[in-house]
Design a protein around this motif. Structure first.
Motif, PDB file in Angstrom:
ATOM      1  N   ALA A 291       0.831  -1.209   0.000  1.00  0.00           N
ATOM      2  CA  ALA A 291       0.000   0.000   0.000  1.00  0.00           C
ATOM      3  C   ALA A 291       0.864   1.256   0.000  1.00  0.00           C
ATOM      4  CB  ALA A 291      -0.928  -0.007   1.215  1.00  0.00           C
ATOM      5  N   VAL A 292       1.965   1.249   0.756  1.00  0.00           N
ATOM      6  CA  VAL A 292       2.892   2.388   0.749  1.00  0.00           C
ATOM      7  C   VAL A 292       3.462   2.587  -0.646  1.00  0.00           C
ATOM      8  CG1 VAL A 292       5.113   3.241   1.609  1.00  0.00           C
ATOM      9  CG2 VAL A 292       3.478   2.209   3.203  1.00  0.00           C
ATOM     10  N   GLU A 293       3.838   1.492  -1.294  1.00  0.00           N
ATOM     11  CA  GLU A 293       4.406   1.579  -2.638  1.00  0.00           C
ATOM     12  C   GLU A 293       3.399   2.172  -3.611  1.00  0.00           C
ATOM     13  OE1 GLU A 293       5.443   0.766  -6.631  1.00  0.00           O
ATOM     14  OE2 GLU A 293       3.793  -0.288  -5.637  1.00  0.00           O
ATOM     15  N   GLU A 294       2.147   1.786  -3.492  1.00  0.00           N
ATOM     16  CA  GLU A 294       1.115   2.333  -4.381  1.00  0.00           C
ATOM     17  C   GLU A 294       0.895   3.816  -4.123  1.00  0.00           C
ATOM     18  OE1 GLU A 294      -2.203  -0.311  -3.694  1.00  0.00           O
ATOM     19  OE2 GLU A 294      -1.680  -1.528  -5.440  1.00  0.00           O
ATOM     20  N   LEU A 295       0.888   4.221  -2.848  1.00  0.00           N
ATOM     21  CA  LEU A 295       0.691   5.628  -2.511  1.00  0.00           C
ATOM     22  C   LEU A 295       1.861   6.490  -2.972  1.00  0.00           C
ATOM     23  CD1 LEU A 295      -0.847   5.320   1.066  1.00  0.00           C
ATOM     24  CD2 LEU A 295      -1.992   6.224  -0.965  1.00  0.00           C
ATOM     25  N   SER A 296       3.027   5.877  -3.142  1.00  0.00           N
ATOM     26  CA  SER A 296       4.196   6.660  -3.555  1.00  0.00           C
ATOM     27  C   SER A 296       3.980   7.341  -4.905  1.00  0.00           C
ATOM     28  CB  SER A 296       5.440   5.772  -3.601  1.00  0.00           C
ATOM     29  OG  SER A 296       5.360   4.828  -4.657  1.00  0.00           O
ATOM     30  N   ASP A 297       3.112   6.790  -5.732  1.00  0.00           N
ATOM     31  CA  ASP A 297       2.819   7.423  -7.019  1.00  0.00           C
ATOM     32  C   ASP A 297       2.243   8.827  -6.839  1.00  0.00           C
ATOM     33  OD1 ASP A 297       3.626   5.074  -8.188  1.00  0.00           O
ATOM     34  OD2 ASP A 297       1.602   4.360  -8.642  1.00  0.00           O
ATOM     35  N   LEU A 298       1.570   9.051  -5.707  1.00  0.00           N
ATOM     36  CA  LEU A 298       0.964  10.353  -5.429  1.00  0.00           C
ATOM     37  C   LEU A 298       1.945  11.322  -4.777  1.00  0.00           C
ATOM     38  CD1 LEU A 298      -2.390   9.055  -3.878  1.00  0.00           C
ATOM     39  CD2 LEU A 298      -2.038   9.883  -6.219  1.00  0.00           C
ATOM     40  N   LEU A 299       3.115  10.826  -4.382  1.00  0.00           N
ATOM     41  CA  LEU A 299       4.015  11.610  -3.550  1.00  0.00           C
ATOM     42  C   LEU A 299       5.327  11.998  -4.215  1.00  0.00           C
ATOM     43  CD1 LEU A 299       3.542   9.476  -0.314  1.00  0.00           C
ATOM     44  CD2 LEU A 299       2.455  11.655  -0.821  1.00  0.00           C
ATOM     45  N   ILE A 300       5.869  11.150  -5.040  1.00  0.00           N
ATOM     46  CA  ILE A 300       7.156  11.442  -5.681  1.00  0.00           C
ATOM     47  C   ILE A 300       7.039  12.734  -6.502  1.00  0.00           C
ATOM     48  CG2 ILE A 300       8.907  10.642  -7.301  1.00  0.00           C
ATOM     49  CD1 ILE A 300       8.850   9.038  -4.720  1.00  0.00           C
ATOM     50  N   GLY A 301       7.985  13.641  -6.255  1.00  0.00           N
ATOM     51  CA  GLY A 301       7.986  14.923  -6.947  1.00  0.00           C
ATOM     52  C   GLY A 301       7.205  16.013  -6.249  1.00  0.00           C
ATOM     53  N   ARG A 302       6.500  15.662  -5.164  1.00  0.00           N
ATOM     54  CA  ARG A 302       5.704  16.646  -4.440  1.00  0.00           C
ATOM     55  C   ARG A 302       6.513  17.278  -3.311  1.00  0.00           C
ATOM     56  NH1 ARG A 302       0.163  15.985  -4.787  1.00  0.00           N
ATOM     57  NH2 ARG A 302       0.136  17.988  -3.699  1.00  0.00           N
ATOM     58  N   ASP A 303       6.039  18.423  -2.837  1.00  0.00           N
ATOM     59  CA  ASP A 303       6.669  19.152  -1.742  1.00  0.00           C
ATOM     60  C   ASP A 303       6.305  18.485  -0.414  1.00  0.00           C
ATOM     61  OD1 ASP A 303       7.570  20.923   0.174  1.00  0.00           O
ATOM     62  OD2 ASP A 303       6.459  22.657  -0.591  1.00  0.00           O
ATOM     63  N   PRO A 304       7.278  17.935   0.335  1.00  0.00           N
ATOM     64  CA  PRO A 304       6.951  17.228   1.581  1.00  0.00           C
ATOM     65  C   PRO A 304       6.438  18.141   2.682  1.00  0.00           C
ATOM     66  CG  PRO A 304       9.327  17.499   1.389  1.00  0.00           C
ATOM     67  CD  PRO A 304       8.732  17.948   0.082  1.00  0.00           C
ATOM     68  N   ALA A 305       6.631  19.442   2.540  1.00  0.00           N
ATOM     69  CA  ALA A 305       6.169  20.379   3.569  1.00  0.00           C
ATOM     70  C   ALA A 305       4.655  20.549   3.563  1.00  0.00           C
ATOM     71  CB  ALA A 305       6.842  21.743   3.387  1.00  0.00           C
ATOM     72  N   ARG A 306       3.997  20.178   2.476  1.00  0.00           N
ATOM     73  CA  ARG A 306       2.540  20.340   2.380  1.00  0.00           C
ATOM     74  C   ARG A 306       1.851  19.100   2.966  1.00  0.00           C
ATOM     75  NH1 ARG A 306       0.483  22.975  -3.151  1.00  0.00           N
ATOM     76  NH2 ARG A 306      -1.382  22.954  -1.814  1.00  0.00           N
ATOM     77  N   ILE A 307       2.066  18.901   4.249  1.00  0.00           N
ATOM     78  CA  ILE A 307       1.641  17.653   4.892  1.00  0.00           C
ATOM     79  C   ILE A 307       0.126  17.484   4.850  1.00  0.00           C
ATOM     80  CG2 ILE A 307       1.623  16.344   7.046  1.00  0.00           C
ATOM     81  CD1 ILE A 307       4.288  17.712   7.745  1.00  0.00           C
ATOM     82  N   GLU A 308      -0.610  18.512   5.194  1.00  0.00           N
ATOM     83  CA  GLU A 308      -2.075  18.392   5.218  1.00  0.00           C
ATOM     84  C   GLU A 308      -2.619  18.095   3.829  1.00  0.00           C
ATOM     85  OE1 GLU A 308      -5.868  18.064   6.581  1.00  0.00           O
ATOM     86  OE2 GLU A 308      -4.117  18.394   7.876  1.00  0.00           O
ATOM     87  N   ASP A 309      -2.103  18.773   2.824  1.00  0.00           N
ATOM     88  CA  ASP A 309      -2.569  18.530   1.461  1.00  0.00           C
ATOM     89  C   ASP A 309      -2.225  17.113   1.011  1.00  0.00           C
ATOM     90  OD1 ASP A 309      -3.694  19.490  -1.126  1.00  0.00           O
ATOM     91  OD2 ASP A 309      -1.651  19.071  -1.806  1.00  0.00           O
TER      92      ASP A 309
END
Length: 382
Positions: free
Chosen positions: A44-62
């Motif tokens: 599940a973490v691996e699948e969610l990574s598609d939504l996260l790679i390249g994104r700004d990690p500081a935008r935690i709530e978003d």
């Protein structure tokens, strides 16, 4: 800053860690796991990574909202645990990037140390009195024990008598003010849960935990009617929406969301605030590893209604590898007088021993919880 890599590690005794890396060299760690389903959560973490790679990690709530609302299906133990570990790692990154502990980003601490309890067994014939005596001697002011072995819908009186005897033995081995929490573990069904809860009232417990399974709201109402002992629950509830009915109906005195199951720091902070509005205490569930405990303590630091914290140092699950094996500073959880200091280091406040994590991930684990059966051969709740 952008997220560049998300890596997971299945490590003994039964944990799953995640490391999130960024293009600025700042990394964060989290602990996304369902005990007995580590490899499922890893996927599940691996699948969610598609939504996260390249994104700004500081935008935690978003990012939390993207992970939670970005797919048609949501909720449940596996999905919310995957989000939880990622969320912990994002907060770790933000704290490290800004040079402060996470609790400073959540408004600053309301306490400097947190009361903790130790686990002593109880569901099988063992010397809980001796274990309680050892915990008391070590400075703990409270313990938790399992109430029963497997229990049928209609069971024999000797099962009740045995529970009362074990709890009384713990009381006799400690002091009148020593906290004793008794965990029914959801393995007791309503007919016997009412009897057991009523009989335990006289022993002045800290709380009873999961007297019945939390999804059985109607059964919780019945148990509530027969006991004055505080009721704790929530380790198998995974979002503020699942806690909503419990709070609205006044079915619990202590909520126990798990920082590695219930959406991480972002979600449990909201659950804690909801509970405070109902004058209900917080006692995060945490029989897990050091990253999970560090995340719990960051929320405990800022939640006024945080009352006591579970921790698993030395618990029977941890044979071969324990919490302190995975951190570089073995003094970070310095238990004393029944309390642990709120970590003041940057991020989650701990430094993960990455070399040891990678070494142990080569061993991995396939931990499974016991499977119990009743005398008639039917499966019993564990």
């Amino acid at each position: 800053m952008k997220i560049t890599r998300i890596e997971t590690f299945v490590v003994p005794p039964r944990w799953l860690f995640v490391k999130i890396e960024t293009d600025e060299g700042v990394s964060g760690w989290g602990e996304p796991v369902v005990e007995g389903r580590a490899h499922t959560v890893r996927a599940a973490v691996e699948e969610l990574s598609d939504l996260l790679i390249g994104r700004d990690p500081a935008r935690i709530e978003d990012l939390w909202q993207v992970m939670h609302r970005g797919g048609f299906y949501r909720g449940g133990a596996v999905f919310m645990s995957a989000i939880a570990g990622i969320d912990q790692a994002l907060w770790d990154i933000k704290g490290r990037a800004l040079g402060v502990p996470v609790h400073q980003l959540l408004g600053g601490p309301v306490r400097d140390r947190m009361r903790v309890y130790s686990w002593i067994g109880g569901d099988r014939p063992d010397d809980v009195a001796q274990a309680a005596r050892a915990a008391h001697a070590a400075g703990f002011t409270a313990v938790k024990m399992n109430a029963t072995e497997e229990m049928s819908y209609l069971d024999v009186p000797s099962k009740i008598t045995a529970v009362l005897a074990r709890v009384q033995a713990v009381r006799d081995a400690t002091t009148p003010d020593f906290g004793i929490a008794v965990d029914f573990h959801g393995r007791v069904h309503l007919p016997m849960a009412r009897v057991l809860a009523r009989e335990l009232d006289a022993l002045h417990l800290l709380f009873i935990e999961e007297p019945v399974l939390s999804e059985n709201i109607e059964a919780l109402r019945e148990v509530r009617r027969v006991t004055t002992t505080p009721i704790a629950l929530g380790e198998r509830l995974y979002s503020r929406w699942e806690f909503k009915t419990v709070l609205q109906e006044g079915l619990a005195d202590i909520l126990q969301p798990d920082l590695s199951h219930a959406g991480g720091i972002t979600e449990v902070r909201k659950i804690a605030a909801m509970a405070e509005a109902y004058d209900v205490a917080l006692a995060p569930h945490c029989p897990l590893g050091p990253i999970a405990l560090a995340a719990c303590l960051q929320v405990d630091a800022v939640a006024h209604n945080a009352a006591i914290q579970e921790q698993s140092l030395g618990i029977h699950y941890n044979q071969g590898s324990d919490l302190l094996d995975y951190v570089t500073d073995r003094e970070v959880f310095a238990y004393a007088d029944g309390f642990v200091p709120i970590p003041t280091g940057v991020g989650l406040g701990i430094e993960v021993n990455e070399r040891y994590v990678r070494e142990q991930s080569g061993i991995g684990h396939r931990w499974r919880n016991p499977l119990w059966r009743h005398a008639d051969g039917s499966v019993a709740e564990w």
